[in-house]
Design a protein around this motif. Structure first.
Motif, short mmCIF file in Angstrom:
data_model
loop_
_atom_site.label_atom_id
_atom_site.label_comp_id
_atom_site.label_asym_id
_atom_site.label_seq_id
_atom_site.Cartn_x
_atom_site.Cartn_y
_atom_site.Cartn_z
N ASN A 1 50.98 38.64 28.86
CA ASN A 1 51.90 39.49 28.11
C ASN A 1 51.31 40.82 27.65
N TYR A 2 50.05 41.02 27.85
CA TYR A 2 49.50 42.27 27.32
C TYR A 2 49.41 43.30 28.43
N ALA A 3 49.38 44.57 28.03
CA ALA A 3 49.45 45.62 29.03
C ALA A 3 48.07 45.97 29.58
N PHE A 4 48.06 46.42 30.81
CA PHE A 4 46.82 46.86 31.44
C PHE A 4 46.51 48.29 31.00
N THR A 5 46.12 48.45 29.76
CA THR A 5 45.81 49.79 29.25
C THR A 5 44.31 49.95 29.10
N GLU B 1 42.96 50.75 26.33
CA GLU B 1 42.70 50.05 25.06
C GLU B 1 42.26 48.60 25.28
N ASN B 2 42.92 47.95 26.20
CA ASN B 2 42.68 46.53 26.42
C ASN B 2 41.58 46.25 27.44
N PHE B 3 40.93 47.28 27.90
CA PHE B 3 39.90 47.08 28.92
C PHE B 3 38.53 47.05 28.25
N ILE B 4 37.80 46.01 28.50
CA ILE B 4 36.49 45.86 27.86
C ILE B 4 35.40 46.42 28.75
N GLY C 1 35.59 46.27 44.28
CA GLY C 1 34.91 45.13 43.67
C GLY C 1 35.69 43.88 44.00
N SER C 2 35.09 42.70 43.78
CA SER C 2 35.80 41.50 44.19
C SER C 2 36.97 41.18 43.26
N SER C 3 37.66 40.14 43.65
CA SER C 3 38.91 39.79 42.98
C SER C 3 38.68 39.42 41.50
N GLY C 4 39.61 39.85 40.66
CA GLY C 4 39.59 39.42 39.26
C GLY C 4 38.63 40.19 38.37
N LEU C 5 38.20 41.36 38.82
CA LEU C 5 37.24 42.11 38.02
C LEU C 5 37.84 43.35 37.36
N GLY C 6 39.15 43.52 37.45
CA GLY C 6 39.77 44.60 36.68
C GLY C 6 40.15 45.85 37.46
N LYS C 7 40.23 45.76 38.79
CA LYS C 7 40.60 46.95 39.57
C LYS C 7 42.05 47.34 39.30
N THR C 8 42.93 46.35 39.39
CA THR C 8 44.35 46.65 39.14
C THR C 8 44.53 47.09 37.69
N HIS C 9 43.82 46.44 36.79
CA HIS C 9 43.91 46.81 35.38
C HIS C 9 43.59 48.31 35.21
N VAL D 1 31.99 38.93 25.11
CA VAL D 1 32.91 39.86 24.43
C VAL D 1 34.32 39.69 24.98
N ILE D 2 34.42 39.57 26.31
CA ILE D 2 35.75 39.40 26.92
C ILE D 2 36.39 38.12 26.41
N THR D 3 35.62 37.03 26.40
CA THR D 3 36.16 35.74 25.95
C THR D 3 36.66 35.86 24.51
N ILE E 1 38.42 33.50 33.36
CA ILE E 1 38.18 33.40 31.91
C ILE E 1 39.53 33.37 31.19
N GLU E 2 40.43 34.25 31.62
CA GLU E 2 41.76 34.26 31.01
C GLU E 2 42.47 32.92 31.22
N GLY E 3 42.29 32.35 32.41
CA GLY E 3 42.93 31.07 32.72
C GLY E 3 42.47 30.00 31.75
P1 ADP Z 1 41.53 42.75 40.36
O1 ADP Z 1 42.63 43.74 40.59
O2 ADP Z 1 40.16 43.38 40.42
O3 ADP Z 1 41.63 41.52 41.19
P2 ADP Z 1 42.73 42.54 37.75
O4 ADP Z 1 42.71 43.97 37.35
O5 ADP Z 1 44.04 41.98 38.15
O6 ADP Z 1 41.63 42.24 38.86
O7 ADP Z 1 42.10 41.67 36.55
C1 ADP Z 1 42.30 40.28 36.44
C2 ADP Z 1 42.58 39.94 34.99
O8 ADP Z 1 41.40 40.11 34.23
C3 ADP Z 1 43.62 40.86 34.38
O9 ADP Z 1 44.43 40.14 33.49
C4 ADP Z 1 42.78 41.88 33.62
O10 ADP Z 1 43.46 42.39 32.49
C5 ADP Z 1 41.58 41.08 33.22
N1 ADP Z 1 40.37 41.91 33.16
C6 ADP Z 1 39.53 42.20 34.16
N2 ADP Z 1 38.51 42.98 33.73
C7 ADP Z 1 38.73 43.18 32.41
C8 ADP Z 1 38.05 43.89 31.38
N3 ADP Z 1 36.93 44.56 31.65
N4 ADP Z 1 38.56 43.88 30.14
C9 ADP Z 1 39.70 43.20 29.88
N5 ADP Z 1 40.39 42.52 30.78
C10 ADP Z 1 39.93 42.49 32.04
#
Ligand code: ADP
Ligand code: MG
Length: 444
Positions: free
Chosen positions: A109-113, A115-118, A148-156, A280-282, A312-314
């Motif tokens: 539910n939170y936005a990919f801003t 602000e929310n990126f660590i 970068g590999s999957s789940g590391l924040g590229k889309t964010h 920190v993310i956790t 981690i989010e899961g």
């Molecule tokens: P990718 O596109 O690299 O596969 P995503 O951008 O979809 O990854 O990130 C996967 C999830 O992890 C998203 O919910 C994203 O918000 C979160 N996430 C990844 N990196 C960070 C970060 N540095 N700070 C906060 N949330 C992150």
């Protein structure tokens, strides 16, 4: 000390020396001080609820200590949240990407801003590059290529750039597409003789954001169209941001001209987060859900889940669900159970249909082509690769695999698989093709 800015700067320095770098950048770097100071209470303003919660639960005594060291007397510290001016609305076209689990009461539910990126050492370069581009689109960094590999924040990061530019330049025409949809759009345009419309649409972009460009690899006509689109936007001085699961040079079937165009811009990689950043993310994600985790729980999650922020989010989403069910404090056993659940659900086994679809798409063929009898070389290769992948990724019996392909018998399937195994050994280019398709399947 004669200004609030100086007090704040000194307090921040004090804290910076006492917390980890990622914690500082998330929780302390962007604080503000309310200028109405009555001599006994200071009011700190933060920009997000999860920052306030974390400061209150973890850093209150540090903040009191810092103010008292800087001011020379004790003060009470209050912390409030003030949303950044005019929060960016979530645009419809990307709401699915931004809100993957909307409505389920989880972290979706939170936005990919921003602000929310660590920010941690693993992503600080990509983060800085994204901020620079968001602040000055069509500036010096064109294209920006984040990988970068999957789940590391590229889309964010890509969506954060989009939201930021949208906020500062509401008049901009910003096009966001993921590589798969983009590829399909080009293929459809070519098939329907509608490439002129396609060019028209993309030529008007002030900013083009392409997520997961690796999907474009191998399809010559698609790359050709993309190359023209890219050049048009680039030469008009407009910003392009691209993400990929690998660097351009490793996209084996990417046209050399595109590789050098991508490399001519700014390339930024994202690595898996180190243990401190994971902690920190956790903490931040748990705080966003109002979930209180003790240090042991946080450490346990950060130690066990090392390569993917999505995982981690899961785990945290899972723990939130337990809390709702059990209405109790989270203990170590709960954390272990959540990790196991996520690991189990997270083991992704693709369906034969998905594998056939992705294999066909890679060669610009249809699923029916692969399931049918056509023996042209291209089709036969795609079919053999798909059989090999069904076998290796799903471990289905040969007989069942044959049934997916218009009832071919198991020895046909077996000889296809053998053929692919040999070619992988002999021909690096072929091996790269199989790897690319596998990666596409896994990122669907
Ligand atoms: P990718 O596109 O690299 O596969 P995503 O951008 O979809 O990854 O990130 C996967 C999830 O992890 C998203 O919910 C994203 O918000 C979160 N996430 C990844 N990196 C960070 C970060 N540095 N700070 C906060 N949330 C992150
Ligand atoms: Mg992504």
């Amino acid at each position: 000390m004669d200004s609030f800015d100086e007090v704040l700067a000194a307090v921040q320095d004090y804290c910076k020396a006492r917390v980890t770098a990622p914690a500082y950048s998330v929780f302390f770097q962007r604080l503000e001080l309310d200028p109405n100071f009555d001599g006994a209470h200071v009011n700190i303003i933060t920009r997000a609820e999860f920052i306030r919660t974390s400061l209150v639960s973890r850093y209150m005594s540090l903040l009191r200590e810092a103010f008292s060291a800087v001011l020379g007397f004790e003060v009470e510290v209050n912390i409030t949240v003030e949303a950044p001016a005019a929060p960016a609305p979530v645009p419809d076209a990307v709401s699915q990407t931004i809100l993957p689990g909307a409505g389920q009461g989880n972290l979706g539910n939170y936005a990919f801003t921003f602000e929310n990126f660590i920010v941690g050492p693993n992503n600080k370069f990509a983060h800085a590059a994204a901020l620079a581009v968001a602040a000055n689109p069509s500036g010096a960094y064109n294209p920006l290529f984040i990988y970068g590999s999957s789940g590391l924040g590229k889309t964010h990061l890509e969506i954060a750039i989009r939201l930021e530019i949208q906020k500062n330049h509401p008049e901009f025409n910003i096009l966001y597409v993921d590589g798969e949809a983009f590829t399909n759009e080009i293929i459809t345009a070519i098939r329907n003789n509608a490439t002129a419309e396609f060019h028209q649409k993309y030529r008007q972009a002030d900013v083009l954001l392409v997520d997961d460009i690796q999907f474009i690899g191998g399809k010559d006509s698609t790359q050709e169209e993309f190359f023209h689109t890219f050049n048009n936007i680039y030469e008009a001085g407009h910003q392009i941001v691209i993400t990929s699961d690998r660097p351009p040079i490793e996209m084996s079937l990417l046209d050399d001209r595109l590789v050098s165009r991508f490399q001519g811009g700014l390339m930024a990689d994202i690595q898996p987060p180190d243990i401190e950043t994971r902690m920190v993310i956790t903490r931040a994600k748990a705080a966003q859900l109002g979930l209180i985790l003790d240090d042991d729980a946080v450490t346990c999650i950060a130690e066990k889940i090392t390569t993917n922020v999505r995982t981690i989010e899961g785990v945290i989403n899972r723990l939130t669900a337990y809390r709702e069910i059990l209405d109790s404090r989270i203990d170590a056993a709960d954390v272990m159970r959540a990790i196991k659940d996520v690991a189990r659900i997270g083991t992704f086994i693709p369906s034969p249909q998905l594998i056939i679809r992705e294999s066909a798409r890679y060669f610009s063929l249809s699923e029916e082509d692969l399931r049918g009898q056509n023996r042209s070389k291209n089709t036969a290769t795609a079919r053999q690769i798909s059989m090999y992948l069904v076998r290796t990724l799903t471990n289905l019996p040969l007989k069942d695999i044959g049934a997916e392909y218009g009832d071919r018998n198991h020895s046909t399937v077996l000889s296809s698989i053998r053929k692919v195994e040999e070619l992988i050994k002999e021909d690096p280019k072929f091996a790269a093709t199989v790897r690319d398709i596998t990666s596409n399947i896994n990122s669907v």
